[in-house]
Design an enzyme around this catalytic site. Sequence first.
Site, PDB file in Angstrom:
ATOM      1  N   ASN A 217      -1.590 -86.719 -22.329  1.00 40.01           N
ATOM      2  CA  ASN A 217      -1.668 -86.118 -23.659  1.00 40.01           C
ATOM      3  C   ASN A 217      -2.981 -85.368 -23.803  1.00 40.01           C
ATOM      4  O   ASN A 217      -3.780 -85.317 -22.876  1.00 40.01           O
ATOM      5  CB  ASN A 217      -1.484 -87.179 -24.753  1.00 40.01           C
ATOM      6  CG  ASN A 217      -2.569 -88.241 -24.671  1.00 40.01           C
ATOM      7  OD1 ASN A 217      -3.741 -87.954 -24.867  1.00 40.01           O
ATOM      8  ND2 ASN A 217      -2.172 -89.460 -24.345  1.00 40.01           N
ATOM      9  N   ILE A 316      -2.334-102.320 -26.244  1.00 31.87           N
ATOM     10  CA  ILE A 316      -3.617-102.970 -25.926  1.00 31.87           C
ATOM     11  C   ILE A 316      -4.278-103.516 -27.186  1.00 31.87           C
ATOM     12  O   ILE A 316      -4.737-104.667 -27.232  1.00 31.87           O
ATOM     13  CB  ILE A 316      -4.556-101.958 -25.218  1.00 31.87           C
ATOM     14  CG1 ILE A 316      -3.865-101.396 -23.976  1.00 31.87           C
ATOM     15  CG2 ILE A 316      -5.874-102.617 -24.844  1.00 31.87           C
ATOM     16  CD1 ILE A 316      -4.518-100.137 -23.418  1.00 31.87           C
TER      17      ILE A 316
HETATM   18  O1  C5P Z   1       0.605 -97.497 -31.854  1.00 32.72           O
HETATM   19  P1  C5P Z   1      -0.181 -96.268 -32.151  1.00 32.72           P
HETATM   20  O2  C5P Z   1      -0.354 -95.395 -30.953  1.00 32.72           O
HETATM   21  O3  C5P Z   1       0.306 -95.515 -33.319  1.00 32.72           O
HETATM   22  O4  C5P Z   1      -1.644 -96.815 -32.568  1.00 32.72           O
HETATM   23  C1  C5P Z   1      -2.833 -96.199 -32.242  1.00 32.72           C
HETATM   24  C2  C5P Z   1      -3.914 -97.211 -32.014  1.00 32.72           C
HETATM   25  O5  C5P Z   1      -3.473 -98.243 -31.145  1.00 32.72           O
HETATM   26  C3  C5P Z   1      -5.110 -96.610 -31.299  1.00 32.72           C
HETATM   27  O6  C5P Z   1      -6.267 -97.331 -31.690  1.00 32.72           O
HETATM   28  C4  C5P Z   1      -4.781 -96.820 -29.829  1.00 32.72           C
HETATM   29  O7  C5P Z   1      -5.933 -96.822 -29.014  1.00 32.72           O
HETATM   30  C5  C5P Z   1      -4.105 -98.171 -29.871  1.00 32.72           C
HETATM   31  N1  C5P Z   1      -3.076 -98.347 -28.850  1.00 32.72           N
HETATM   32  C6  C5P Z   1      -3.253 -99.253 -27.836  1.00 32.72           C
HETATM   33  N2  C5P Z   1      -2.261 -99.435 -26.893  1.00 32.72           N
HETATM   34  C7  C5P Z   1      -1.114 -98.755 -26.966  1.00 32.72           C
HETATM   35  C8  C5P Z   1      -0.907 -97.826 -27.996  1.00 32.72           C
HETATM   36  C9  C5P Z   1      -1.900 -97.641 -28.923  1.00 32.72           C
HETATM   37  O8  C5P Z   1      -4.327 -99.874 -27.763  1.00 32.72           O
HETATM   38  N3  C5P Z   1      -0.181 -98.952 -26.062  1.00 32.72           N
END
Ligand code: C5P
Length: 403
Positions: A217, A316
């Site tokens: 991305n 994560i």
């Molecule tokens: O779930 P989403 O991508 O909308 O949430 C964004 C937040 O979650 C960010 O802080 C991103 O670093 C974290 N994140 C994560 N692991 C993932 C997806 C998002 O730590 N697989």
Amino acid sequence: MTSPSMDLAGKHILLGLSGGIACYKSAELVRQLIQAGATVQVVMTAAAEAFITPVTLQALSNRPVYTSQWDAREANNMPHINLSREASAVLVAPASADFMARLAQGRADDLLSLLCLARPIERCPLLLAPAMNREMWAHPATQRNAAQLRADGATLLGPDAGDQACGEVGDGRMLEPEALVEELIAFFQPKRLAGKRVLITAGPTFEAIDPVRGISNRSSGKMGFALARAAREAGAEVTLVAGPVALATPRGVTRIDVQSAQQMHDAALPAAPMNDVFIATAAVADWRPAEALEHKIKKDGSGRPPAIEMVENPDILAAVSRLPKPPFCVGFAAESQNVSENARAKLQRKGVPLIVGNLGPATFGRDDNTLLLVDALGQREIPTGGKLALARELVREIAERLT
Ligand code: C5P
């Protein structure tokens, strides 16, 4: 990393040069200090004058250089008092082995050592950038002097390791001017996270499809790297788990490079319990190809693209926040619209105390951003600014929530 800052605006730096070939770097250091907004007063020892002339340093600093404690230009003939009373800090770069030995003994037989001794210790800090041959640096006498100088309140910046002017390789190089300026800027930042450990994820992830292709991305990692720098400036011990980005590691930050979301998870999860704060700035891929193929996928002539089966990646941030004793967790929400609503929804879903919303497409790759802090109590916008300035503000907000 970010746009040129004026982080040393209002600071008056007394730059001392003692004798060493690294004096040639001090000319560039003067320029960079001034570019960062500082005013610079140069003082040189007699040995420094053997390596670079006061003419050069006067021209660059736009101020006459002082070289003698008997300088009759001062009305009271006390340059050692006057110069040290005006300075926000004394930075000696290069600090030679001999100069460090003299300082450690409290000697005052030339202007630079004299003013170091005469400075008011509580309001005029002393920073030293050692520069010498590696054997001289490693010698027990120099190490003893360095320890004594630290005990007396001085801050040692470096030395660096690498090629030396003498042809040898090892510890003893003076830090580069850019690094010294970064260290000086950090030195003046309030130590709001002193004694704390901060873990940060940053950048995109790369999910391999085959050996040559993958899904990623447009995250540049700049916000996460700025946060790592700001947290370290605030006194924290910082670990930065970085996806594939081409950014320099902020000084003093421990960096772990990863590619995929799974690798980022495997690096961050075991480290999280040892940290007081976890900031998830990484743009982690939500899905990855079910299997990364060993060989490149070829066109089969049918005109049909290959069907790539996807599986979900581990979350994560959610995994860290579910730990028995989680660090203070901060998530980022990079949205393309409705930042406030989406950030608040994420606060619930991830079970974290603070979400920072921003408009992804408006900030990816750029040096500035606008942040919306959303927590259980409400929301607050940090207005548009450079990512480092925003990071420092966010660090302040996090530090307040830790107490
Ligand atoms: O779930 P989403 O991508 O909308 O949430 C964004 C937040 O979650 C960010 O802080 C991103 O670093 C974290 N994140 C994560 N692991 C993932 C997806 C998002 O730590 N697989």
